[in-house]
Design a protein around this motif. Structure first.
Motif, PDB file in Angstrom:
ATOM      1  N   ALA A 169       0.826  -1.204   0.000  1.00 18.17           N
ATOM      2  CA  ALA A 169       0.000   0.000   0.000  1.00 18.17           C
ATOM      3  C   ALA A 169       0.860   1.254   0.000  1.00 18.17           C
ATOM      4  O   ALA A 169       0.563   2.228  -0.707  1.00 18.17           O
ATOM      5  CB  ALA A 169      -0.932  -0.004   1.207  1.00 18.17           C
ATOM      6  N   ALA A 170       1.943   1.247   0.778  1.00 18.54           N
ATOM      7  CA  ALA A 170       2.802   2.427   0.869  1.00 18.54           C
ATOM      8  C   ALA A 170       3.406   2.787  -0.485  1.00 18.54           C
ATOM      9  O   ALA A 170       3.504   3.978  -0.844  1.00 18.54           O
ATOM     10  CB  ALA A 170       3.901   2.193   1.901  1.00 18.54           C
ATOM     11  N   GLN A 171       3.827   1.787  -1.236  1.00 26.59           N
ATOM     12  CA  GLN A 171       4.419   2.043  -2.549  1.00 26.59           C
ATOM     13  C   GLN A 171       3.397   2.656  -3.499  1.00 26.59           C
ATOM     14  O   GLN A 171       3.695   3.632  -4.209  1.00 26.59           O
ATOM     15  CB  GLN A 171       4.982   0.745  -3.128  1.00 26.59           C
ATOM     16  CG  GLN A 171       6.224   0.241  -2.414  1.00 26.59           C
ATOM     17  CD  GLN A 171       6.615  -1.173  -2.809  1.00 26.59           C
ATOM     18  OE1 GLN A 171       5.875  -1.864  -3.521  1.00 26.59           O
ATOM     19  NE2 GLN A 171       7.764  -1.623  -2.355  1.00 26.59           N
ATOM     20  N   HIS A 172       2.195   2.111  -3.532  1.00 27.21           N
ATOM     21  CA  HIS A 172       1.163   2.667  -4.409  1.00 27.21           C
ATOM     22  C   HIS A 172       0.819   4.111  -4.029  1.00 27.21           C
ATOM     23  O   HIS A 172       0.678   4.977  -4.904  1.00 27.21           O
ATOM     24  CB  HIS A 172      -0.107   1.815  -4.339  1.00 27.21           C
ATOM     25  CG  HIS A 172      -0.050   0.535  -5.112  1.00 27.21           C
ATOM     26  ND1 HIS A 172       0.489  -0.620  -4.599  1.00 27.21           N
ATOM     27  CD2 HIS A 172      -0.469   0.226  -6.368  1.00 27.21           C
ATOM     28  CE1 HIS A 172       0.394  -1.589  -5.498  1.00 27.21           C
ATOM     29  NE2 HIS A 172      -0.174  -1.104  -6.584  1.00 27.21           N
ATOM     30  N   LEU A 173       0.674   4.363  -2.735  1.00 26.72           N
ATOM     31  CA  LEU A 173       0.342   5.710  -2.292  1.00 26.72           C
ATOM     32  C   LEU A 173       1.440   6.702  -2.647  1.00 26.72           C
ATOM     33  O   LEU A 173       1.162   7.820  -3.103  1.00 26.72           O
ATOM     34  CB  LEU A 173       0.099   5.711  -0.781  1.00 26.72           C
ATOM     35  CG  LEU A 173      -1.209   5.080  -0.317  1.00 26.72           C
ATOM     36  CD1 LEU A 173      -1.189   4.853   1.190  1.00 26.72           C
ATOM     37  CD2 LEU A 173      -2.399   5.959  -0.704  1.00 26.72           C
ATOM     38  N   ALA A 174       2.685   6.285  -2.471  1.00 27.14           N
ATOM     39  CA  ALA A 174       3.808   7.179  -2.774  1.00 27.14           C
ATOM     40  C   ALA A 174       3.862   7.516  -4.260  1.00 27.14           C
ATOM     41  O   ALA A 174       4.102   8.667  -4.649  1.00 27.14           O
ATOM     42  CB  ALA A 174       5.121   6.541  -2.320  1.00 27.14           C
ATOM     43  N   VAL A 175       3.624   6.513  -5.117  1.00 30.69           N
ATOM     44  CA  VAL A 175       3.652   6.751  -6.559  1.00 30.69           C
ATOM     45  C   VAL A 175       2.480   7.639  -6.970  1.00 30.69           C
ATOM     46  O   VAL A 175       2.629   8.552  -7.801  1.00 30.69           O
ATOM     47  CB  VAL A 175       3.633   5.424  -7.334  1.00 30.69           C
ATOM     48  CG1 VAL A 175       3.526   5.674  -8.834  1.00 30.69           C
ATOM     49  CG2 VAL A 175       4.889   4.617  -7.034  1.00 30.69           C
ATOM     50  N   ALA A 176       1.308   7.397  -6.399  1.00 30.27           N
ATOM     51  CA  ALA A 176       0.147   8.231  -6.727  1.00 30.27           C
ATOM     52  C   ALA A 176       0.416   9.696  -6.367  1.00 30.27           C
ATOM     53  O   ALA A 176       0.053  10.609  -7.129  1.00 30.27           O
ATOM     54  CB  ALA A 176      -1.086   7.719  -5.993  1.00 30.27           C
ATOM     55  N   GLU A 177       1.040   9.938  -5.238  1.00 32.44           N
ATOM     56  CA  GLU A 177       1.368  11.304  -4.838  1.00 32.44           C
ATOM     57  C   GLU A 177       2.314  11.964  -5.837  1.00 32.44           C
ATOM     58  O   GLU A 177       2.153  13.138  -6.197  1.00 32.44           O
ATOM     59  CB  GLU A 177       1.983  11.303  -3.437  1.00 32.44           C
ATOM     60  CG  GLU A 177       0.991  10.981  -2.336  1.00 32.44           C
ATOM     61  CD  GLU A 177       1.651  10.817  -0.974  1.00 32.44           C
ATOM     62  OE1 GLU A 177       2.899  10.946  -0.909  1.00 32.44           O
ATOM     63  OE2 GLU A 177       0.934  10.564   0.006  1.00 32.44           O
ATOM     64  N   VAL A 178       3.308  11.202  -6.311  1.00 34.55           N
ATOM     65  CA  VAL A 178       4.247  11.723  -7.300  1.00 34.55           C
ATOM     66  C   VAL A 178       3.512  12.080  -8.598  1.00 34.55           C
ATOM     67  O   VAL A 178       3.752  13.137  -9.197  1.00 34.55           O
ATOM     68  CB  VAL A 178       5.365  10.696  -7.577  1.00 34.55           C
ATOM     69  CG1 VAL A 178       6.150  11.064  -8.826  1.00 34.55           C
ATOM     70  CG2 VAL A 178       6.300  10.606  -6.379  1.00 34.55           C
ATOM     71  N   ILE A 179       2.625  11.205  -9.029  1.00 33.52           N
ATOM     72  CA  ILE A 179       1.871  11.452 -10.261  1.00 33.52           C
ATOM     73  C   ILE A 179       1.027  12.705 -10.125  1.00 33.52           C
ATOM     74  O   ILE A 179       1.006  13.573 -11.009  1.00 33.52           O
ATOM     75  CB  ILE A 179       0.994  10.232 -10.598  1.00 33.52           C
ATOM     76  CG1 ILE A 179       1.877   9.032 -10.981  1.00 33.52           C
ATOM     77  CG2 ILE A 179       0.018  10.563 -11.734  1.00 33.52           C
ATOM     78  CD1 ILE A 179       1.114   7.722 -11.080  1.00 33.52           C
ATOM     79  N   MET A 180       0.314  12.844  -9.010  1.00 36.16           N
ATOM     80  CA  MET A 180      -0.556  14.001  -8.830  1.00 36.16           C
ATOM     81  C   MET A 180       0.237  15.302  -8.766  1.00 36.16           C
ATOM     82  O   MET A 180      -0.189  16.326  -9.313  1.00 36.16           O
ATOM     83  CB  MET A 180      -1.407  13.825  -7.567  1.00 36.16           C
ATOM     84  CG  MET A 180      -2.430  12.700  -7.670  1.00 36.16           C
ATOM     85  SD  MET A 180      -3.524  12.843  -9.110  1.00 36.16           S
ATOM     86  CE  MET A 180      -4.281  14.432  -8.811  1.00 36.16           C
ATOM     87  N   GLU A 181       1.379  15.279  -8.135  1.00 40.36           N
ATOM     88  CA  GLU A 181       2.207  16.489  -8.063  1.00 40.36           C
ATOM     89  C   GLU A 181       2.729  16.867  -9.444  1.00 40.36           C
ATOM     90  O   GLU A 181       2.749  18.047  -9.821  1.00 40.36           O
ATOM     91  CB  GLU A 181       3.368  16.275  -7.090  1.00 40.36           C
ATOM     92  CG  GLU A 181       4.200  17.509  -6.835  1.00 40.36           C
ATOM     93  CD  GLU A 181       3.413  18.656  -6.236  1.00 40.36           C
ATOM     94  OE1 GLU A 181       3.726  19.833  -6.562  1.00 40.36           O
ATOM     95  OE2 GLU A 181       2.469  18.389  -5.450  1.00 40.36           O
ATOM     96  N   ALA A 182       3.156  15.849 -10.204  1.00 40.10           N
ATOM     97  CA  ALA A 182       3.669  16.115 -11.548  1.00 40.10           C
ATOM     98  C   ALA A 182       2.573  16.666 -12.455  1.00 40.10           C
ATOM     99  O   ALA A 182       2.805  17.607 -13.236  1.00 40.10           O
ATOM    100  CB  ALA A 182       4.251  14.836 -12.144  1.00 40.10           C
ATOM    101  N   VAL A 183       1.375  16.105 -12.369  1.00 39.73           N
ATOM    102  CA  VAL A 183       0.258  16.569 -13.201  1.00 39.73           C
ATOM    103  C   VAL A 183      -0.123  18.003 -12.824  1.00 39.73           C
ATOM    104  O   VAL A 183      -0.389  18.839 -13.698  1.00 39.73           O
ATOM    105  CB  VAL A 183      -0.939  15.618 -13.057  1.00 39.73           C
ATOM    106  CG1 VAL A 183      -2.187  16.230 -13.686  1.00 39.73           C
ATOM    107  CG2 VAL A 183      -0.630  14.272 -13.693  1.00 39.73           C
ATOM    108  N   LYS A 184      -0.145  18.271 -11.544  1.00 44.41           N
ATOM    109  CA  LYS A 184      -0.471  19.632 -11.097  1.00 44.41           C
ATOM    110  C   LYS A 184       0.516  20.639 -11.672  1.00 44.41           C
ATOM    111  O   LYS A 184       0.120  21.720 -12.144  1.00 44.41           O
ATOM    112  CB  LYS A 184      -0.456  19.696  -9.572  1.00 44.41           C
ATOM    113  CG  LYS A 184      -0.811  21.077  -9.014  1.00 44.41           C
ATOM    114  CD  LYS A 184      -0.763  21.087  -7.499  1.00 44.41           C
ATOM    115  CE  LYS A 184      -1.084  22.490  -6.962  1.00 44.41           C
ATOM    116  NZ  LYS A 184      -0.993  22.537  -5.478  1.00 44.41           N
ATOM    117  N   THR A 185       1.787  20.291 -11.685  1.00 45.11           N
ATOM    118  CA  THR A 185       2.809  21.180 -12.236  1.00 45.11           C
ATOM    119  C   THR A 185       2.687  21.300 -13.748  1.00 45.11           C
ATOM    120  O   THR A 185       2.717  22.399 -14.307  1.00 45.11           O
ATOM    121  CB  THR A 185       4.206  20.661 -11.863  1.00 45.11           C
ATOM    122  OG1 THR A 185       4.331  20.619 -10.440  1.00 45.11           O
ATOM    123  CG2 THR A 185       5.293  21.552 -12.451  1.00 45.11           C
TER     124      THR A 185
END
Length: 389
Positions: free
Chosen positions: A229-245
């Motif tokens: 779960a931790a790995q999926h959550l961490a990757v999702a956070e990276v994706i959302m930050e990149a998309v926001k930028t």
């Protein structure tokens, strides 16, 4: 660790010495390629778990809907060809062998080919990016079983690339996919407010809670969902930050990690929430559109085609939501190139400090740590590319 190279025998978490691998083993899950294959394949997948035949028949409907053919074998053929093309373009002489855990061609068949062609040191790519019993340790067990079945212990050695959940090659296609989906919603949904109207659901295969808590090294203290779960959550956070930028968004878009494809008995706790339950609740939260991101998957195999493109999409339609499903990495150039980079890390002994990782959790280990992804129900089995539990 018998069966691995001398470098892995040290037990160090990161192998920073060069290893002269002479072939790549692409290790897949496998899938049926005709109606007559479906039930035998499902028996292979569930062997030792006591799953009744009537439950297998329920799952068989998913495959029979597609002519009894899982897309996963063709996808692995395409990935193998893409890897070979990328290796050739870089001038790297490493043949790619392909073997599955649950259907033809089996891992033991790939080892037989390696024997015939004189290959003795294989570096394996398992077709799963995350840490859990079914997505990592079970592949390592099957490598050991295949060496034993073929009598090739001592003749062929198998190492495995690290889990690549946060490698740029795996993450970049999802960043692109989410960005494209948001742009499409803006174009097609009237007066949409992305922050208020859209929910992004990062979907992955549910697993038993007892497996989840044991995923990853115990000393890392990941909690109830474990490293999985931790790995999926961490990757999702990276994706959302990149998309926001990338899209210059001034507000956050709501997202959450959801699970799919649960197959265990009701009495056994599995990771939740289920994607269909979450979708049903979105209208009450004021959502008008949902983006489904198959974050746990490398390619569009049956759990994507049926559980997301059929069931989850139908749930969205019933809820009156506009829905889009983001592509999996498949043979995206960045993904294929990233897999070759992972092989070269091990061939060249790249130092840990020079290895790319897009979350604070990585880069993950070359040699799995004690107790990593243990399945207490199945009991201890020998593995390669890791330390004993």
């Amino acid at each position: 660790m018998p069966g691995g190279t001398d470098a892995v025998q040290t037990g160090e978490p990161y192998i920073e010495t060069a290893v002269d691998y002479d072939a790549i083993l692409l290790a897949g899950f496998g899938g049926p390629e005709g109606q007559d294959d479906v039930i035998p394949f499902l028996r292979n997948v569930t062997r030792g778990r006591g799953i009744p035949e009537e439950r297998l028949e329920e799952v068989a409907v998913h495959y029979r809907h597609h002519g009894g053919v899982s897309p996963i074998n063709d996808q692995n053929r395409e990935l193998k060809a893409a890897l070979e093309a990328e290796l050739a373009a870089r001038g790297i002489d490493l043949p790619v062998l392909w073997g599955n855990r649950n259907w033809d061609p089996y891992i033991r068949d790939a080892l037989g080919e390696a024997k015939e062609r004189g290959f003795t040191k294989l570096i394996a790519i398992a077709t799963s990016a995350y840490s859990s019993f079914s997505s990592c340790r079970q592949y390592r067990e099957d490598f050991a079983i295949a060496l034993d079945e073929t009598g090739l212990y001592g003749e062929i050695q198998i190492d495995k690339v690290r889990q690549f959940f946060d490698h740029p090659g795996f993450v970049t296609p999802f960043i692109e996919g989410v960005g494209d989906a948001l742009a499409k919603i803006v174009a097609e949904v009237r007066d949409v407010d992305l922050a208020a109207d859209v929910e992004i659901l990062f979907a992955t295969h549910s697993i038993p809670s007892t497996d989840a808590v044991r995923s990853g090294p115990a000393e890392r203290g990941f909690g109830e969902g474990g490293a999985y779960a931790a790995q999926h959550l961490a990757v999702a956070e990276v994706i959302m930050e990149a998309v926001k930028t990338d899209l210059a968004l001034d507000r956050e878009i709501d997202w959450q990690l959801v699970y799919q494809s649960r197959s265990g008995p009701p009495s056994m706790p599995w990771l939740e929430p289920d994607i269909n339950d979450v979708i049903a609740e979105l209208p009450a939260a004021g959502k008008r559109a949902v983006i489904i991101v198959p974050l746990g998957f490398m390619s569009d195999h049956m759990e994507v085609l049926w559980d997301l493109d059929n069931e989850a999409t139908e749930s969205a339609q019933e809820a009156g939501l506009y829905s889009l499903r983001v592509p999996t990495p498949g043979t995206h150039h960045e993904f294929v190139s990233g897999l070759v980079d992972l092989v070269l890390e091990r061939r060249n002994g790249t130092p840990q400090s020079e290895r790319p990782a897009m979350t604070d959790l990585g880069p993950w280990y070359d040699v799995c740590r004690p107790g990593c992804c243990e399945n207490v129900r199945a009991g201890f089995k020998p593995t390669l590319a890791g330390l004993r539990p």
